[in-house]
Design a protein around this motif. Structure first.
Motif, PDB file in Angstrom:
ATOM      1  N   GLY A   1       0.699  -1.327  -0.115  1.00 35.02           N
ATOM      2  CA  GLY A   1       0.083  -0.073   0.023  1.00 35.02           C
ATOM      3  C   GLY A   1       0.868   1.455  -0.009  1.00 35.02           C
ATOM      4  O   GLY A   1       0.447   2.444   0.350  1.00 35.02           O
ATOM      5  N   ASP A   2       2.260   1.069  -0.202  1.00 36.46           N
ATOM      6  CA  ASP A   2       2.983   2.255  -0.298  1.00 36.46           C
ATOM      7  C   ASP A   2       3.571   2.198  -1.638  1.00 36.46           C
ATOM      8  O   ASP A   2       3.318   1.868  -2.660  1.00 36.46           O
ATOM      9  N   ASP A   3       4.607   3.347  -1.792  1.00 33.75           N
ATOM     10  CA  ASP A   3       5.406   3.463  -3.078  1.00 33.75           C
ATOM     11  C   ASP A   3       6.221   2.315  -3.508  1.00 33.75           C
ATOM     12  O   ASP A   3       6.358   2.084  -4.652  1.00 33.75           O
ATOM     13  N   ILE A   4       6.445   1.603  -2.406  1.00 31.78           N
ATOM     14  CA  ILE A   4       7.435   0.413  -2.686  1.00 31.78           C
ATOM     15  C   ILE A   4       6.810  -0.817  -3.075  1.00 31.78           C
ATOM     16  O   ILE A   4       7.019  -1.353  -4.216  1.00 31.78           O
ATOM     17  N   LEU A   5       5.533  -1.077  -2.393  1.00 32.42           N
ATOM     18  CA  LEU A   5       4.714  -2.152  -3.049  1.00 32.42           C
ATOM     19  C   LEU A   5       3.169  -1.705  -2.796  1.00 32.42           C
ATOM     20  O   LEU A   5       2.301  -1.760  -2.212  1.00 32.42           O
ATOM     21  N   PRO A   6       2.811  -0.978  -3.889  1.00 37.79           N
ATOM     22  CA  PRO A   6       1.407  -0.407  -4.279  1.00 37.79           C
ATOM     23  C   PRO A   6       0.498  -1.587  -4.332  1.00 37.79           C
ATOM     24  O   PRO A   6      -0.710  -1.307  -4.175  1.00 37.79           O
ATOM     25  N   VAL A   7       1.002  -2.777  -4.892  1.00 37.73           N
ATOM     26  CA  VAL A   7       0.026  -3.878  -4.965  1.00 37.73           C
ATOM     27  C   VAL A   7       0.700  -5.158  -4.407  1.00 37.73           C
ATOM     28  O   VAL A   7       1.903  -5.115  -4.049  1.00 37.73           O
ATOM     29  N   SER A   8       0.080  -6.365  -4.316  1.00 38.06           N
ATOM     30  CA  SER A   8       0.839  -7.420  -3.749  1.00 38.06           C
ATOM     31  C   SER A   8       1.879  -7.852  -4.522  1.00 38.06           C
ATOM     32  O   SER A   8       2.138  -7.502  -5.803  1.00 38.06           O
ATOM     33  N   ILE A   9       2.938  -8.550  -3.673  1.00 40.29           N
ATOM     34  CA  ILE A   9       4.007  -8.837  -4.528  1.00 40.29           C
ATOM     35  C   ILE A   9       3.727  -9.792  -5.872  1.00 40.29           C
ATOM     36  O   ILE A   9       4.029  -9.725  -6.839  1.00 40.29           O
ATOM     37  N   THR A  10       2.765 -10.607  -5.734  1.00 45.24           N
ATOM     38  CA  THR A  10       2.197 -11.661  -6.808  1.00 45.24           C
ATOM     39  C   THR A  10       1.859 -10.821  -7.884  1.00 45.24           C
ATOM     40  O   THR A  10       2.118 -10.981  -8.984  1.00 45.24           O
ATOM     41  N   ASP A  11       0.916  -9.863  -7.568  1.00 49.63           N
ATOM     42  CA  ASP A  11       0.460  -8.954  -8.582  1.00 49.63           C
ATOM     43  C   ASP A  11       1.328  -8.169  -9.215  1.00 49.63           C
ATOM     44  O   ASP A  11       1.331  -7.834 -10.444  1.00 49.63           O
ATOM     45  N   GLY A  12       2.233  -7.613  -8.524  1.00 52.50           N
ATOM     46  CA  GLY A  12       3.466  -6.944  -9.141  1.00 52.50           C
ATOM     47  C   GLY A  12       4.203  -7.748 -10.134  1.00 52.50           C
ATOM     48  O   GLY A  12       4.671  -7.065 -10.924  1.00 52.50           O
ATOM     49  N   PHE A  13       4.229  -9.042  -9.817  1.00 50.69           N
ATOM     50  CA  PHE A  13       5.006  -9.912 -10.813  1.00 50.69           C
ATOM     51  C   PHE A  13       4.442  -9.912 -12.218  1.00 50.69           C
ATOM     52  O   PHE A  13       5.342 -10.158 -13.217  1.00 50.69           O
ATOM     53  N   THR A  14       3.075  -9.574 -12.415  1.00 50.86           N
ATOM     54  CA  THR A  14       2.466  -9.429 -13.856  1.00 50.86           C
ATOM     55  C   THR A  14       3.108  -8.514 -14.555  1.00 50.86           C
ATOM     56  O   THR A  14       2.954  -8.529 -15.632  1.00 50.86           O
ATOM     57  N   VAL A  15       3.389  -7.310 -13.967  1.00 51.32           N
ATOM     58  CA  VAL A  15       3.834  -5.980 -14.888  1.00 51.32           C
ATOM     59  C   VAL A  15       5.142  -5.727 -14.545  1.00 51.32           C
ATOM     60  O   VAL A  15       5.624  -4.721 -15.303  1.00 51.32           O
ATOM     61  N   ARG A  16       5.976  -6.126 -13.546  1.00 53.75           N
ATOM     62  CA  ARG A  16       7.504  -5.559 -13.166  1.00 53.75           C
ATOM     63  C   ARG A  16       8.306  -6.699 -13.116  1.00 53.75           C
ATOM     64  O   ARG A  16       7.816  -7.932 -13.115  1.00 53.75           O
ATOM     65  N   GLY A  17       9.464  -6.326 -13.338  1.00 50.82           N
ATOM     66  CA  GLY A  17      10.705  -7.341 -13.379  1.00 50.82           C
ATOM     67  C   GLY A  17      10.658  -8.150 -14.662  1.00 50.82           C
ATOM     68  O   GLY A  17      11.397  -9.054 -14.192  1.00 50.82           O
ATOM     69  N   HIS A  18      10.033  -7.944 -15.619  1.00 54.99           N
ATOM     70  CA  HIS A  18      10.196  -8.922 -16.664  1.00 54.99           C
ATOM     71  C   HIS A  18      11.329  -8.755 -17.453  1.00 54.99           C
ATOM     72  O   HIS A  18      11.873  -9.799 -18.246  1.00 54.99           O
ATOM     73  N   ASP A  19      12.185  -7.914 -17.224  1.00 51.75           N
ATOM     74  CA  ASP A  19      13.644  -7.851 -17.742  1.00 51.75           C
ATOM     75  C   ASP A  19      14.771  -8.609 -16.674  1.00 51.75           C
ATOM     76  O   ASP A  19      15.907  -8.392 -17.413  1.00 51.75           O
ATOM     77  N   VAL A  20      14.097  -8.928 -15.914  1.00 52.89           N
ATOM     78  CA  VAL A  20      15.271  -9.603 -14.673  1.00 52.89           C
ATOM     79  C   VAL A  20      15.139 -11.200 -14.576  1.00 52.89           C
ATOM     80  O   VAL A  20      13.987 -11.459 -14.453  1.00 52.89           O
TER      81      VAL A  20
END
Length: 480
Positions: free
Chosen positions: A291-310
Motif C-alpha cells: 500500500g505504499d510506493d514500494i509495494l503499491p500492490v501485492s508481490i504476486t500481482d506486481g510480478f505480472t507487470v514488473r521485473g520482466h527484464d530480470v
C-alpha cells in the motif's frame, strides 16, 4: 532460519588477519584485508546510523569518509536478540549503532582483467532476526570463482517493518534499496560491474528479493534475482496493527512512533519474540507491507507487470519446516514415511503452502517475462534434521561446508561434490548465461533442477516437481 542445533556465534569470531589493502571509492577510502587471492571489506556503513531522530525514518546515505575507514571486522547487526536459543544458521549479534552496513568480499585486484559480476546477499530471519555476519554467508568461494559477494544489513522487526502513523512503510526494504544504490555507485572501485548485479537471498531475505523484484522502485538497481525458499506473504494491515497493539500493551507504551521509540531495539525485539511465541503466531507477524510506493500492490500481482527484464531463479527445499520434529520425523529418519509422501503429493504441508507454492505461482505470474524464470528443488535429507530442511541448502550454494555449524546441521560428511555442483550453478546464473535446464511457466509438469534426491543423480533436470500446487493454480485460472 529454524530452531536447530548450532549455538549463536560470538561476535568477531570469523574475522581473519591479513595484509591491509585499500580501495579508494566514491564513499571514501576503505581499508580491508587481503587473504590469499581474496579481499575482504567488512562493516562498511552505507547509511547514517538509524538512531535518535533517524530511528523510524527513511535511511539517509552515509556521508563520504573523511578518514580511511577500517573495514577489518564485521559491523553492528540489526539483530540484537535471536529468535531461538539455537539456530540452524549461526547468527552472531554484533553490538553497535551503525547497523546499516555491508561487507564486500572480492577477488584480488590483480585478477581483475574485466569487471567482476556482483551478488548482493540478503539474510533471512523472518524479518525479525538474522545476521549478515554469519559464516554461512562468507563469500570466499564466490570470490575464488570471480564473483564479488556483498552481504547487507537492514532494519528488522518493529524498527524495520511496523506500519506506524507518520513513519514510512517498509523501512527495511528502503534500507536494501539504499544499499543497492551504494553498490551501483561504489562497486566499480572494488573491481565490480554495476551493470551485472544479482540480488539474492534466503527465506525472509528471498522474500525481500521477490518484493524488490515486484516493486516499481527496484527497477534498474539489479539485473538478475535469486530466491532461495522465498515467501510472498504480504502482512495485512489488520494483522500487523493487532500485533502492535498487543506488543504496546505488553511493553507499557502506545503502539506509536513515540511509544516504541521510547524502548530500546533490544527490548522491542525481545518483546516481539516473546509475544509471538505466546500467541503461537505464524512465521510472519511483521514484514513487507502493501500500500505504499514500494509495494503499491501485492508481490504476486506486481510480478505480472514488473521485473520482466530480470531473470529469476527460485526454488525451495523439499521439506522446509516439515522435517524433523516439526514434520513428525525423528532426526534419524532421512527418508519420508508413506504419510509424509502422501501429504507432499497432495501439496498440503506447511512446506508446500508457504514455500513451494511460491515457485509455480511466481513462474505463472511471470510467464510473459522475456527474461525468464527457472526453478530448482533441494532434496538432500540432512541426517541430523530428518529431511531437506529449511536453511540446509545455504552451505551448498555458498560452498562453505567447512564453516562453523555445518556439521551440526548437515552431519559429519555432507557431500562436497553436491556443494561444488550447486555453487557452480549459482555462479553461472550470476555470470549471465541462461541455465542449462528449461524455463518454467507455472504449468503442470514444469521443468526444474533437482538437487540431491536420494538414489538419483546429484543434479537432475526433471519435471513435475511442483505439480500439486501448479495444477491447483491452473484449475483456478481456468475457472476465472
Amino acid at each position: 532460519m529454524t530452531d536447530g542445533t548450532s549455538p549463536p556465534a560470538e561476535p568477531g569470531e570469523f574475522d581473519v588477519p591479513g595484509e591491509p589493502v585499500a580501495v579508494h571509492a566514491p564513499a571514501g577510502t576503505v581499508i580491508g584485508r587481503r587473504i590469499g587471492r581474496t579481499r575482504r571489506f567488512l562493516g562498511i556503513p552505507f547509511a547514517e546510523a538509524p538512531t535518535g531522530a533517524r530511528r523510524f525514518a527513511a535511511p539517509v546515505p552515509r556521508g563520504r569518509f573523511t578518514e580511511p575507514f577500517d573495514a577489518s571486522r564485521h559491523g553492528a547487526t540489526a539483530q540484537a536478540v535471536t529468535l531461538f536459543a539455537t539456530t540452524t544458521v549461526p547468527e552472531p549479534s554484533v553490538p553497535g549503532a551503525d547497523v546499516l552496513n555491508l561487507a564486500v568480499v572480492a577477488p584480488a585486484a590483480d585478477d581483475c582483467r574485466e569487471p567482476f559480476p556482483v551478488m548482493v546477499w540478503i539474510h533471512g530471519g523472518g524479518f525479525l532476526a538474522g545476521s549478515p555476519a554469519s559464516p554461512w554467508y562468507d563469500g570466499r568461494a564466490f570470490a575464488r570463482d570471480g564473483v564479488i559477494c556483498v552481504t547487507v544489513g537492514y532494519r528488522l522487526g518493529v524498527d524495520g517493518f511496523a506500519p506506524l502513523a507518520d513513519v514510512p512503510a517498509n523501512l527495511g526494504l528502503r534500507d536494501l534499496l539504499l544499499a543497492l544504490d551504494w553498490v551501483q555507485e561504489n562497486i566499480a572501485a572494488f573491481g565490480g560491474d554495476p551493470d551485472q548485479v544479482t540480488v539474492a537471498g534466503q527465506s525472509a531475505g528471498a522474500g525481500a528479493v521477490l518484493a524488490l523484484l515486484s516493486s516499481p522502485l527496484g527497477s534498474g538497481r539489479f539485473h538478475r534475482a535469486v530466491s532461495l525458499s522465498g515467501v510472498t506473504l504480504d502482512v495485512g494491515e489488520d494483522t500487523a496493527r493487532d500485533f502492535l497493539e498487543r506488543l504496546g500493551h505488553r511493553l507499557g507504551v502506545s503502539p506509536t512512533r513515540t511509544g516504541f521509540g521510547s524502548r530500546t531495539v533490544e527490548r522491542l525485539q525481545q518483546g516481539v519474540i516473546d509475544l509471538r511465541s505466546e500467541r503461537g503466531d505464524g512465521p510472519l507477524v511483521l514484514g513487507p507491507f502493501v500500500g505504499d510506493d514500494i509495494l503499491p500492490v501485492s508481490i504476486t500481482d506486481g510480478f505480472t507487470v514488473r521485473g520482466h527484464d530480470v531473470p529469476l531463479l527460485l526454488g525451495a527445499t523439499g521439506d522446509e519446516f516439515d522435517s524433523g520434529a516439526v514434520g513428525g520425523a525423528t532426526p534419524e529418519k532421512s527418508h519420508p514415511s508413506p504419510v509424509d509422501t502422501a501429504a507432499r503429493a497432495a501439496g498440503t504441508r506447511v512446506t508446500d503452502t508457504l514455500f513451494r507454492a511460491v515457485c509455480p505461482r511466481a513462474a505463472r505470474s511471470r510467464r510473459k517475462a522475456d527474461a525468464g524464470t527457472w526453478l530448482y528443488s533441494f532434496e538432500w535429507p540432512s541426517p541430523v534434521l530428518g529431511g531437506a530442511a529449511h536453511c540446509v541448502d545455504i552451505p551448498y550454494f555458498f560452498d562453505v561446508l567447512d564453516a562453523p555449524g555445518v556439521t551440526q546441521a548437515l552431519g559429519p560428511i555432507p557431500p562436497a561434490e553436491l556443494a561444488t555442483l550447486m555453487h557452480a550453478d549459482l555462479v553461472a546464473f550470476v555470470r549471465g548465461p541462461e541455465p542449462a535446464w528449461a524455463r518454467a511457466t507455472g504449468a503442470p509438469g514444469d521443468p526444474a533442477r533437482e538437487y540431491g534426491r536420494p538414489g538419483a543423480a546429484l543434479a537432475a533436470d526433471t519435471t513435475g516437481v511442483f505439480d500439486p500446487v501448479a495444477r491447483t493454480l491452473s484449475e483456478r485460472a481456468e475457472e476465472r
